[in-house]
Motif scaffolding. Structure first.
Motif, mmCIF file in Angstrom:
data_model
loop_
_atom_site.group_PDB
_atom_site.id
_atom_site.type_symbol
_atom_site.label_atom_id
_atom_site.label_comp_id
_atom_site.label_asym_id
_atom_site.label_seq_id
_atom_site.Cartn_x
_atom_site.Cartn_y
_atom_site.Cartn_z
ATOM 1 N N PRO A 358 1.810 2.657 26.333
ATOM 2 C CA PRO A 358 2.345 1.693 27.502
ATOM 3 C C PRO A 358 2.707 0.378 27.051
ATOM 4 O O PRO A 358 3.890 -0.414 27.336
ATOM 5 C CB PRO A 358 1.416 1.733 28.432
ATOM 6 N N GLU A 359 1.957 -0.205 26.028
ATOM 7 C CA GLU A 359 2.154 -1.529 25.494
ATOM 8 C C GLU A 359 3.537 -1.580 24.661
ATOM 9 O O GLU A 359 4.187 -2.540 25.027
ATOM 10 C CB GLU A 359 1.208 -2.272 24.820
ATOM 11 N N LEU A 360 3.979 -0.696 23.838
ATOM 12 C CA LEU A 360 5.077 -0.545 23.212
ATOM 13 C C LEU A 360 6.389 -0.284 24.202
ATOM 14 O O LEU A 360 7.297 -1.136 24.244
ATOM 15 C CB LEU A 360 5.277 0.503 22.412
ATOM 16 N N ARG A 361 6.144 0.557 25.244
ATOM 17 C CA ARG A 361 7.220 0.672 26.273
ATOM 18 C C ARG A 361 7.419 -0.602 26.967
ATOM 19 O O ARG A 361 8.559 -1.251 27.311
ATOM 20 C CB ARG A 361 6.723 1.739 27.306
ATOM 21 N N ALA A 362 6.465 -1.426 27.339
ATOM 22 C CA ALA A 362 6.631 -2.436 28.104
ATOM 23 C C ALA A 362 7.311 -3.557 27.300
ATOM 24 O O ALA A 362 8.200 -4.312 27.557
ATOM 25 C CB ALA A 362 5.448 -3.191 28.410
ATOM 26 N N ARG A 363 6.950 -3.625 25.893
ATOM 27 C CA ARG A 363 7.610 -4.597 25.009
ATOM 28 C C ARG A 363 8.945 -4.154 24.852
ATOM 29 O O ARG A 363 10.027 -5.151 24.727
ATOM 30 C CB ARG A 363 6.965 -4.592 23.646
ATOM 31 N N VAL A 364 9.195 -2.794 24.498
ATOM 32 C CA VAL A 364 10.727 -2.588 24.208
ATOM 33 C C VAL A 364 11.668 -2.855 25.583
ATOM 34 O O VAL A 364 12.651 -3.206 25.618
ATOM 35 C CB VAL A 364 10.864 -1.065 23.655
ATOM 36 N N GLY A 365 11.019 -2.194 26.499
ATOM 37 C CA GLY A 365 11.645 -2.429 28.062
ATOM 38 C C GLY A 365 11.951 -3.758 28.378
ATOM 39 O O GLY A 365 13.068 -3.972 29.101
ATOM 40 N N ALA A 366 11.340 -4.652 28.101
ATOM 41 C CA ALA A 366 11.597 -6.069 28.253
ATOM 42 C C ALA A 366 12.758 -6.614 27.587
ATOM 43 O O ALA A 366 13.615 -7.197 28.147
ATOM 44 C CB ALA A 366 10.501 -6.939 27.982
ATOM 45 N N VAL A 367 12.891 -6.180 26.266
ATOM 46 C CA VAL A 367 14.029 -6.493 25.502
ATOM 47 C C VAL A 367 15.329 -5.845 26.109
ATOM 48 O O VAL A 367 16.472 -6.577 26.110
ATOM 49 C CB VAL A 367 13.621 -6.135 23.849
ATOM 50 N N LEU A 368 15.236 -4.399 26.507
ATOM 51 C CA LEU A 368 16.323 -3.680 27.057
ATOM 52 C C LEU A 368 16.867 -4.379 28.349
ATOM 53 O O LEU A 368 17.991 -4.292 28.482
ATOM 54 C CB LEU A 368 15.945 -2.323 26.759
ATOM 55 N N ASP A 369 15.792 -4.572 29.103
ATOM 56 C CA ASP A 369 16.148 -5.452 30.234
ATOM 57 C C ASP A 369 17.051 -6.456 30.082
ATOM 58 O O ASP A 369 18.128 -6.843 30.713
ATOM 59 C CB ASP A 369 14.902 -5.627 31.394
ATOM 60 N N GLU A 370 16.647 -7.235 29.083
ATOM 61 C CA GLU A 370 17.337 -8.326 28.732
ATOM 62 C C GLU A 370 18.942 -8.028 28.127
ATOM 63 O O GLU A 370 19.784 -8.749 28.479
ATOM 64 C CB GLU A 370 16.537 -9.270 27.596
ATOM 65 N N VAL A 371 18.760 -7.140 27.426
ATOM 66 C CA VAL A 371 20.177 -6.703 26.745
ATOM 67 C C VAL A 371 21.038 -6.210 27.838
ATOM 68 O O VAL A 371 22.059 -6.604 27.662
ATOM 69 C CB VAL A 371 19.707 -5.606 25.715
ATOM 70 N N ARG A 372 20.503 -5.551 28.793
ATOM 71 C CA ARG A 372 21.387 -5.238 29.875
ATOM 72 C C ARG A 372 22.139 -6.138 30.565
ATOM 73 O O ARG A 372 23.260 -5.859 31.295
ATOM 74 C CB ARG A 372 20.847 -4.312 30.784
ATOM 75 N N GLN A 424 13.160 6.948 24.845
ATOM 76 C CA GLN A 424 13.190 7.216 26.240
ATOM 77 C C GLN A 424 13.564 5.901 27.001
ATOM 78 O O GLN A 424 14.133 5.963 27.873
ATOM 79 C CB GLN A 424 11.796 7.620 26.519
ATOM 80 N N GLU A 425 13.054 4.727 26.480
ATOM 81 C CA GLU A 425 13.348 3.488 27.082
ATOM 82 C C GLU A 425 14.995 3.204 27.098
ATOM 83 O O GLU A 425 15.349 2.687 28.206
ATOM 84 C CB GLU A 425 12.629 2.564 26.574
ATOM 85 N N VAL A 432 22.838 3.276 25.235
ATOM 86 C CA VAL A 432 22.806 4.200 24.011
ATOM 87 C C VAL A 432 22.249 3.296 22.719
ATOM 88 O O VAL A 432 22.664 2.266 22.619
ATOM 89 C CB VAL A 432 24.305 4.464 23.689
ATOM 90 N N GLN A 433 21.395 4.080 21.906
ATOM 91 C CA GLN A 433 20.765 3.541 21.035
ATOM 92 C C GLN A 433 22.149 3.442 19.499
ATOM 93 O O GLN A 433 22.626 4.211 19.520
ATOM 94 C CB GLN A 433 19.830 4.439 20.017
ATOM 95 N N PRO A 434 21.880 2.167 19.195
ATOM 96 C CA PRO A 434 23.141 1.876 18.393
ATOM 97 C C PRO A 434 22.899 2.790 17.165
ATOM 98 O O PRO A 434 21.935 3.032 16.751
ATOM 99 C CB PRO A 434 23.095 0.335 17.789
ATOM 100 N N SER A 435 24.115 3.029 16.225
ATOM 101 C CA SER A 435 24.199 3.782 15.174
ATOM 102 C C SER A 435 24.929 2.974 14.167
ATOM 103 O O SER A 435 26.104 2.341 14.510
ATOM 104 C CB SER A 435 24.825 5.119 15.505
ATOM 105 N N MET A 436 24.686 3.000 12.821
ATOM 106 C CA MET A 436 25.420 2.605 11.699
ATOM 107 C C MET A 436 26.205 3.483 11.057
ATOM 108 O O MET A 436 27.037 3.554 9.958
ATOM 109 C CB MET A 436 24.540 1.871 10.665
ATOM 110 N N VAL A 437 26.172 4.635 11.538
ATOM 111 C CA VAL A 437 26.609 6.011 11.160
ATOM 112 C C VAL A 437 26.548 6.207 9.626
ATOM 113 O O VAL A 437 25.479 6.422 9.147
ATOM 114 C CB VAL A 437 28.218 5.996 11.234
#
Length: 722
Positions: A358-372, A424-425, A432-437
């Protein structure tokens, strides 16, 4: 389990008592099996069982199947598991406790399911009539459970008291009894009626355990065939050195691995939702049980005439495979069932649960909410090229979320579970998770083998989308055989001068930098004279000529290198280490967490055709196409997930990567064929799905053809002679 089976039931003993096995007499090893508790590993502890589940029972079934353990083991555990399933979510009543306790004590059993009987109400009980289809383990079974249908078609499950009507039949499988049950006016008292298990749970239990046994059979067939062709000499050399034999053996391994994955996935679905169970049960039937027949036959053909003799054990395994495949019924039925189930649900292949970390989810989720909230200002690449730059990408790179499996400061050093949670987050927010191909392959090589200066120069800018990479490996005369490449690099003051030609270079026309293999020591053995360079694609002497594909697009290129100067700081590792570094590049792909989606013949697209009714042929055939393509996609996903779990446990996954590559190409090809057949005249139009399918060769050729991968499996995994 393997050691137990080899000790108590060697095949020589099985052969010596075939007549007893066919009549249902208890085999000599039955008491040893009871002492180990293998017959009740899945049953409740308060009844005398082991308290485990179907997954553990499947492990037992797989290894006992590989040993061709004779007798009533599998019919018995199938029956007891189905009866227990009827009590899901409720306490055992007197009948349930009596039956499960008796099975834990060693009683044998048989299951006459499938609704072959009719049940008419009679007072508080029922009157049952009908004749069953052939039932495995019925002759000699001490506790028989049957299923009938009432006048409204609802199931009535009941315990059958000792009664006549059991006829022994000559079974194809000589190690297990088979018989038919006939009931005429048979009265079932209310106290002998069992709670009805959910039909999808019955299918799952039966198919998971039969699939586990099938995977054991396929494993024996593979081992036996490979052992034989390694030593059997024809035309002065082992037949295992012939490419046709190698490919056949390698495909046996591919199919055996798929069967293990399907059986495992079905067994682990025992506690899943009904929709998930329907998917997993049908997949087990199609990918494990039915293919076991072909695996046994392939074994016999590789053995040659000796495999077709009575004295060889191969026909006994073939007989067992035919028997269990027949017991589940026609594959067309399971294709339809899987297609129907796939209309309503998709199999969950997540590596992590929604409440993990849950801590990782919260930390990643906060960044992704900002990114959106950041405008999407990336410069989208054409074709396969990744997007460049952008403020969103910069924020993700800063947070270590472009490649979270990279070590700090570039990533989060995320392991498989952490990667799954992060994925999942992203999905939860529609990102979409970025890809450098190609950069996804090159950067791990720099992180492992590059200098601090190379990492500082290239890694961060690649993560932020400022650098796009291509891979300058393949040549006109060195495609899959990279060690035969002829591009030369000669020493000059301050660096190297590279000359040669590369071909099939994806994205070279858009790339800033290329990872290049070149020969620096022409006198060394071909694998040892290579070096790994980083080439500026804008440097003098680099000429890129796009190759127009059959699709009309230009995503591949020819690249000509004419005395291209590469400074010393762009040599990765030491001269002569290129092959080892190239292997790192080719092996380092981001872990795919969860389902592996097909691109051609994708189930999602078949579902859309069904929904729009824009397909040729009947609805039933369209459902079967969806079922077959879903089975392929699920097989890939199960292999991928098992591989990820193995890596988490530091288990050698052996052939996993090669098998995944081979079957991915096969699944794409077969799926494409199925989908195109559904289009009918619509496939004449260029912008239809048919135009999309013109890109299929890129999948079949990229990373080595199916044939090259089969060679790798045969020689490097199975150890067949070159």
């Amino acid at each position: 389990m393997a050691a137990f089976a080899a000790n108590v039931a060697p095949i020589s003993e099985t052969r010596a008592h075939l007549a007893d096995h066919a009549t249902g007499n208890r085999p000599e090893h039955w008491d040893a099996l009871l002492r180990q508790g293998l017959h009740c590993v899945h049953l409740p502890e308060d009844c005398g069982g082991g308290g485990a589940g179907i997954l553990e029972l499947a492990v037992v079934a797989e290894q006992l199947g590989k040993a061709l353990l004779p007798g009533p083991f599998l019919p018995t555990v199938l029956t007891s598991a189905v009866v227990e399933a009827g009590y899901a979510g409720q306490d055992l009543d007197a009948l349930g406790r009596e039956l499960l306790t008796a099975w834990c004590a060693g009683a044998t059993g048989a299951l006459a399911g499938g609704g072959d009987f009719t049940a008419q109400p009679s007072g508080d009980g029922w009157v049952v009539d009908g004749c069953s289809r052939p039932v495995l383990g019925l002759p000699g079974a001490e506790l028989v459970v049957a299923e009938a249908r009432d006048p409204d078609g609802r199931p009535v499950w009941f315990r059958l008291l000792p009664v006549g009507g059991v006829s022994t039949m000559d079974g194809v499988d000589l190690t297990r009894p088979v018989g038919r049950l006939e009931l005429r006016g048979h009265r079932v008292a209310p106290e002998h009626v069992l709670p009805s298990p959910a039909p999808e749970r019955v299918d799952l239990i039966v198919n998971a355990l039969l699939a586990a046994e099938a995977s054991g059979i396929m494993s024996w067939c593979l081992d036996t065939a490979v052992s034989y062709v390694k030593t059997r000499v024809q035309f002065g050399k082992p037949v295992g050195s012939f490419q046709a034999v190698q490919h056949k053996a390698a495909m046996m391994l591919v199919r055996a691995e798929l069967a293990v994955g399907a059986a495992w996935d079905a067994a682990r679905a025992d506690t899943d939702a009904p929709g998930q169970q329907r998917l997993a049960a049908a997949q087990a039937a199609l990918t494990a049980v039915a293919p076991a027949v072909d695996a046994a036959l392939e074994c016999i053909t590789l053995l040659g005439g000796i495999g077709f003799t009575w004295e060889h054990d191969a026909h006994l395994y073939w007989r067992r495979a035919i028997s269990i495949a027949s017991a589940i019924g026609p594959v067309e039925r399971w294709e339809t069932r899987l297609g129907d189930a796939a209309l309503a649900a998709e199999r969950d292949f997540s590596l992590s649960t929604e409440d993990e970390l849950p801590e990782l989810r919260a930390r990643v989720g906060a960044v992704l909410d900002e990114v959106r909230e950041i405008p999407d200002d990336e410069d989208g690449g054409s074709g396969w090229a990744p997007a460049r730059g952008g403020h969103r990408r910069a924020r993700l790179a800063e947070a270590g979320l472009v490649a979270p499996h990279y070590p700090a400061p570039y990533g989060l050093d995320a392991g498989p579970v952490e990667q799954a949670v992060i994925g999942q987050e992203f999905a939860r927010r529609g990102l979409v998770q970025p890809s450098m191909v190609v950069g996804d392959w090159v950067l791990p090589t720099l992180l492992k083998h590059g200098t601090p200066g190379q990492r500082e120069r290239f890694v961060e800018d690649s993560l932020r989308g400022r650098i796009v990479w291509c891979q300058l490996f393949s040549e006109p005369g060195a495609g899959s055989d990279l060690a035969s490449l002829t591009t030369r690099a000669r020493r000059v003051p301050g660096g190297w001068s590279i000359s040669g030609q590369k071909v099939w270079t994806s994205m070279a026309h858009e790339a800033d930098w290329g990872a290049c293999l070149a020969r620096t020591d022409p006198e060394a053995p071909k694998h040892k004279g290579l070096s790994y360079f980083l080439v500026d694609m804008t440097a003098s002497g680099v000429e890129v000529r796009p190759l127009r594909q059959a699709t009309g697009r230009t995503e591949f290129n020819e690249v000509f290198l004419d005395d291209v100067f590469v400074p010393d700081e762009c040599l990765v590792g030491e001269p002569g280490q290129g092959w080892r570094l190239a292997v790192t590049t080719l092996a380092n792909e981001r872990l795919h967490m969860g389902a592996m989606k097909l691109r051609y013949g994708a189930p999602d697209r078949i579902r859309q055709l069904l929904a729009d009714e824009t397909y040729l042929g009947s609805h039933d055939e369209a459902l079967r196409v969806l079922g077959r393509n879903t089975a392929r996609e699920m097989a890939l996903s199960a292999l991928n997930l098992r591989g990820a779990l193995a890596r988490m446990s530091d288990v050698d996954i052996g052939a996993g990567v090669s098998v995944l590559k081979v079957y991915h190409a096969i699944a794409e090809r077969e799926g494409s064929r199925e989908a195109l057949r559904m289009l009918g005249p619509a496939g004449c139009v260029a912008d239809s799905d048919a135009g999309h399918h013109l890109g299929l060769p890129a999948i079949l050729l990229g990373g080595g053809t199916i044939e090259i991968q089969l060679n790798v499996i045969a020689q490097r995994v199975l150890g067949l002679p070159r």
